[in-house]
Design a protein around this motif. Structure first.
Motif, PDB file in Angstrom:
ATOM      1  N   LYS A 103       0.738  -1.293   0.073  1.00  0.00           N
ATOM      2  CA  LYS A 103       0.023  -0.005  -0.113  1.00  0.00           C
ATOM      3  C   LYS A 103       0.842   1.226   0.050  1.00  0.00           C
ATOM      4  N   PRO A 118      -6.606   9.958  -0.120  1.00  0.00           N
ATOM      5  CA  PRO A 118      -6.672  10.416   1.046  1.00  0.00           C
ATOM      6  C   PRO A 118      -5.181  11.086   1.371  1.00  0.00           C
ATOM      7  N   VAL A 142      -6.547   6.468  10.273  1.00  0.00           N
ATOM      8  CA  VAL A 142      -6.392   5.258   9.792  1.00  0.00           C
ATOM      9  C   VAL A 142      -5.165   4.830   9.580  1.00  0.00           C
ATOM     10  N   LYS A 144      -2.581   1.441   8.383  1.00  0.00           N
ATOM     11  CA  LYS A 144      -2.738   0.048   7.667  1.00  0.00           C
ATOM     12  C   LYS A 144      -1.287  -0.320   7.809  1.00  0.00           C
ATOM     13  N   GLY A 149      -2.685  -7.081   4.353  1.00  0.00           N
ATOM     14  CA  GLY A 149      -4.040  -6.840   4.868  1.00  0.00           C
ATOM     15  C   GLY A 149      -4.895  -7.553   3.668  1.00  0.00           C
ATOM     16  N   TYR A 150      -6.320  -7.911   4.495  1.00  0.00           N
ATOM     17  CA  TYR A 150      -7.486  -8.060   3.688  1.00  0.00           C
ATOM     18  C   TYR A 150      -8.717  -7.978   4.547  1.00  0.00           C
ATOM     19  N   ASP A 151      -9.828  -7.894   3.941  1.00  0.00           N
ATOM     20  CA  ASP A 151     -11.097  -7.889   4.404  1.00  0.00           C
ATOM     21  C   ASP A 151     -10.878  -7.052   5.821  1.00  0.00           C
ATOM     22  N   GLY A 152     -10.247  -5.819   5.835  1.00  0.00           N
ATOM     23  CA  GLY A 152     -10.375  -5.148   7.249  1.00  0.00           C
ATOM     24  C   GLY A 152      -9.129  -5.489   8.032  1.00  0.00           C
ATOM     25  N   VAL A 155      -5.818  -3.000   9.404  1.00  0.00           N
ATOM     26  CA  VAL A 155      -6.489  -1.790   9.156  1.00  0.00           C
ATOM     27  C   VAL A 155      -7.039  -1.407  10.602  1.00  0.00           C
ATOM     28  N   GLU A 177      -3.331   7.280   7.453  1.00  0.00           N
ATOM     29  CA  GLU A 177      -4.269   8.136   6.317  1.00  0.00           C
ATOM     30  C   GLU A 177      -5.115   8.895   7.033  1.00  0.00           C
ATOM     31  N   GLU A 178      -5.702   9.997   6.648  1.00  0.00           N
ATOM     32  CA  GLU A 178      -6.651  10.736   7.060  1.00  0.00           C
ATOM     33  C   GLU A 178      -7.869   9.904   6.882  1.00  0.00           C
ATOM     34  N   GLU A 185     -18.946   3.790  -0.397  1.00  0.00           N
ATOM     35  CA  GLU A 185     -17.758   3.157  -1.257  1.00  0.00           C
ATOM     36  C   GLU A 185     -18.251   2.537  -2.557  1.00  0.00           C
ATOM     37  N   GLN A 208     -20.060  -2.097   2.899  1.00  0.00           N
ATOM     38  CA  GLN A 208     -19.041  -2.896   3.832  1.00  0.00           C
ATOM     39  C   GLN A 208     -19.637  -2.913   5.161  1.00  0.00           C
ATOM     40  N   GLU A 264      -8.110   1.753  -2.258  1.00  0.00           N
ATOM     41  CA  GLU A 264      -7.049   0.748  -2.836  1.00  0.00           C
ATOM     42  C   GLU A 264      -7.180  -0.167  -4.124  1.00  0.00           C
TER      43      GLU A 264
HETATM   44  P1  ADP Z   1      -8.299  -4.212   2.965  1.00  0.00           P
HETATM   45  O1  ADP Z   1      -9.226  -4.074   1.835  1.00  0.00           O
HETATM   46  O2  ADP Z   1      -7.092  -4.593   2.901  1.00  0.00           O
HETATM   47  O3  ADP Z   1      -9.129  -4.660   4.194  1.00  0.00           O
HETATM   48  P2  ADP Z   1      -8.898  -1.286   3.009  1.00  0.00           P
HETATM   49  O4  ADP Z   1      -7.694  -0.341   2.760  1.00  0.00           O
HETATM   50  O5  ADP Z   1      -9.641  -1.441   1.705  1.00  0.00           O
HETATM   51  O6  ADP Z   1      -7.998  -2.647   3.468  1.00  0.00           O
HETATM   52  O7  ADP Z   1      -9.671  -0.772   4.160  1.00  0.00           O
HETATM   53  C1  ADP Z   1     -10.699  -1.508   4.729  1.00  0.00           C
HETATM   54  C2  ADP Z   1     -11.977  -0.574   5.085  1.00  0.00           C
HETATM   55  O8  ADP Z   1     -11.461   0.386   6.121  1.00  0.00           O
HETATM   56  C3  ADP Z   1     -12.422   0.079   3.783  1.00  0.00           C
HETATM   57  O9  ADP Z   1     -13.358  -0.675   2.975  1.00  0.00           O
HETATM   58  C4  ADP Z   1     -13.152   1.324   4.488  1.00  0.00           C
HETATM   59  O10 ADP Z   1     -14.271   1.176   4.939  1.00  0.00           O
HETATM   60  C5  ADP Z   1     -12.282   1.509   5.752  1.00  0.00           C
HETATM   61  N1  ADP Z   1     -11.095   2.527   5.311  1.00  0.00           N
HETATM   62  C6  ADP Z   1      -9.931   2.452   4.762  1.00  0.00           C
HETATM   63  N2  ADP Z   1      -9.054   3.322   4.698  1.00  0.00           N
HETATM   64  C7  ADP Z   1      -9.894   4.469   5.059  1.00  0.00           C
HETATM   65  C8  ADP Z   1      -9.517   5.887   5.215  1.00  0.00           C
HETATM   66  N3  ADP Z   1      -8.512   6.435   4.837  1.00  0.00           N
HETATM   67  N4  ADP Z   1     -10.758   6.697   5.772  1.00  0.00           N
HETATM   68  C9  ADP Z   1     -11.812   6.061   6.062  1.00  0.00           C
HETATM   69  N5  ADP Z   1     -12.030   4.845   5.941  1.00  0.00           N
HETATM   70  C10 ADP Z   1     -11.080   3.764   5.430  1.00  0.00           C
END
Ligand code: ADP
Length: 379
Positions: A103, A118, A142, A144, A149-152, A155, A177-178, A185, A208, A264
């Motif tokens: 990322k 962001p 936020v 990460k 990572g996957y499915d949250g 994060v 990230e902010e 989404e 989600q 992403e």
């Molecule tokens: P992964 O797909 O690897 O699980 P993501 O980067 O898609 O990780 O993040 C998972 C979820 O977290 C996103 O779908 C979103 O709902 C929330 N999220 C991620 N980044 C941010 C952000 N900068 N601001 C607000 N919500 C975020």
């Protein structure tokens, strides 16, 4: 036999459904899977059980394959470079795939080519997270892990410096990230071939729940033509700039003030594109196969006014097959896709697709079927 062999690394449901899409074309598949029980290993004829993190395993697997592609982005980039140096066609190639693998690399490159993201930067420890927050609008922030990572998972939303310790425990670089104040989404999905041909699917809304995709609505309701075209153009630009081959999912945030920001990238078929199996003229899986073989791409347009995909997560109820009787009798248009995975709470074990002219009805039918299969409702 002149039909090509596609080598698929990873035995999950994406591999299973990509294989399924290759069957009518007579494309042969060879699979590198962690276990003989994995979702795709149950259906592909030629399976090698092995570790994708081991270069020699990858090299041996690639023998006899015309092209290598992936069901996940976890293969180390240096291994993919070594395979390419051996003369193996790797699609998407490492130069592109590194942006889905890491990322930090993704954010740096997207910022360089002017893609709206962001506010972000790599952070070194909780005190640095506090500095990052102070540079912008403060907490929450936020965090990460840049890889894996996957499915949250991987994060965290952190509210203060003290809450920012966990992400650093894994010993992997951490991206801050902010926290974007988004209204919803979206995902802009495109497919690109080595020839540079590209197609764009309608932009979808992805709902989600607890960091896991629950429902996808195609096309995204009430998305203005301008924002929709902008999102598709953004995805096509990213695919071309990064040299993506195959399916590219661009996950987006739609902000309260009407902008889109990239969350992403995934360079493989993606959950936000499962609706295309029953709702588009050519599915994401069929187009991924075509792209990695450098065949002309298929029409991405929708077949119905609305298509809704709902994921079936594992619940407390292990016998999903017994639910088929009710679901199929209630809705003869329902399309069920199960992955052959053991039912565990919260695990994605399948999805359903519904389509039609009335969005509320199409959503209700998908919701009902997913909940009934899971066992959270009984009528
Ligand atoms: P992964 O797909 O690897 O699980 P993501 O980067 O898609 O990780 O993040 C998972 C979820 O977290 C996103 O779908 C979103 O709902 C929330 N999220 C991620 N980044 C941010 C952000 N900068 N601001 C607000 N919500 C975020």
């Amino acid at each position: 036999m002149t039909f090509p062999v596609v080598g698929m690394v990873g035995g999950g449901q994406l591999a299973r459904m990509t294989h399924e899409a290759g069957i009518p074309l007579g494309i042969r598949f060879k699979l590198l899977s962690d276990t003989a029980r994995d979702s795709a290993a149950q259906v592909v004829g030629d399976v090698v059980v092995g570790d994708y993190r081991d270069l020699e395993t990858l090299r041996a697997f690639a023998q006899g394959c015309d092209v290598i592609t992936f069901d996940h982005e976890h293969v180390p980039t240096e291994h993919l470079r070594a395979l390419e140096a051996d003369g193996i066609a790797v699609r998407p190639g490492p130069d592109a795939l590194q942006h889905a693998h890491d990322k930090g690399v993704m954010r740096a490159r997207l910022s360089e080519i002017g893609v709206p993201c962001p506010r972000h930067r790599l952070v070194t420890d909780p005190a640095d997270v506090a500095r990052f927050a102070a540079e912008g609008d403060g907490f929450p922030v936020v965090l990460k892990t840049v890889v894996g990572g996957y499915d949250g998972k991987g994060v965290w939303v952190v509210r203060d410096e003290d809450g920012a310790t966990d992400p650093f425990l894994a010993g992997v670089p951490v991206l801050a990230e902010e926290k974007v104040d988004f209204v919803r989404e979206l995902a802009a999905n495109v497919v690109r071939s080595p020839h540079g041909q590209a197609v764009a699917y309608p932009v979808v809304e992805s709902v989600q729940v607890n960091g896991v995709c629950d429902t996808v609505i195609a096309p995204a309701p009430d998305l203005g033509a301008e924002l929709s075209a902008q999102a598709q153009q953004l995805a096509l630009t990213i695919a071309a700039e990064l040299g993506v081959v195959g399916h590219l999912a661009v996950e987006l945030f739609e902000t309260r003030d009407g902008r889109i920001l990239v969350n992403e990238l995934a360079m493989r078929p993606h959950n936000s594109g499962h609706w295309t199996q029953d709702g588009a003229i050519t599915s994401q899986f069929a187009n991924h196969v075509r792209a990695v073989l450098d065949l002309p791409l298929g029409d991405p347009r929708p077949r119905a006014k609305w298509t809704v995909m709902s994921n079936v997560l594992g619940g407390d109820f292990p016998d999903m097959y017994s639910a088929y009787l009710h679901c199929m009798a209630r809705d003869p248009q329902l399309k069920i896709h199960m992955y052959g995975k053991d039912v565990k709470p919260g695990r994605k074990v399948g999805h359903v697709n519904t389509y039609g002219d009335d969005l509320a009805d199409v959503r209700e039918r998908a919701r009902h079927a997913a909940d009934y299969l899971r066992g959270t409702i009984t009528e």
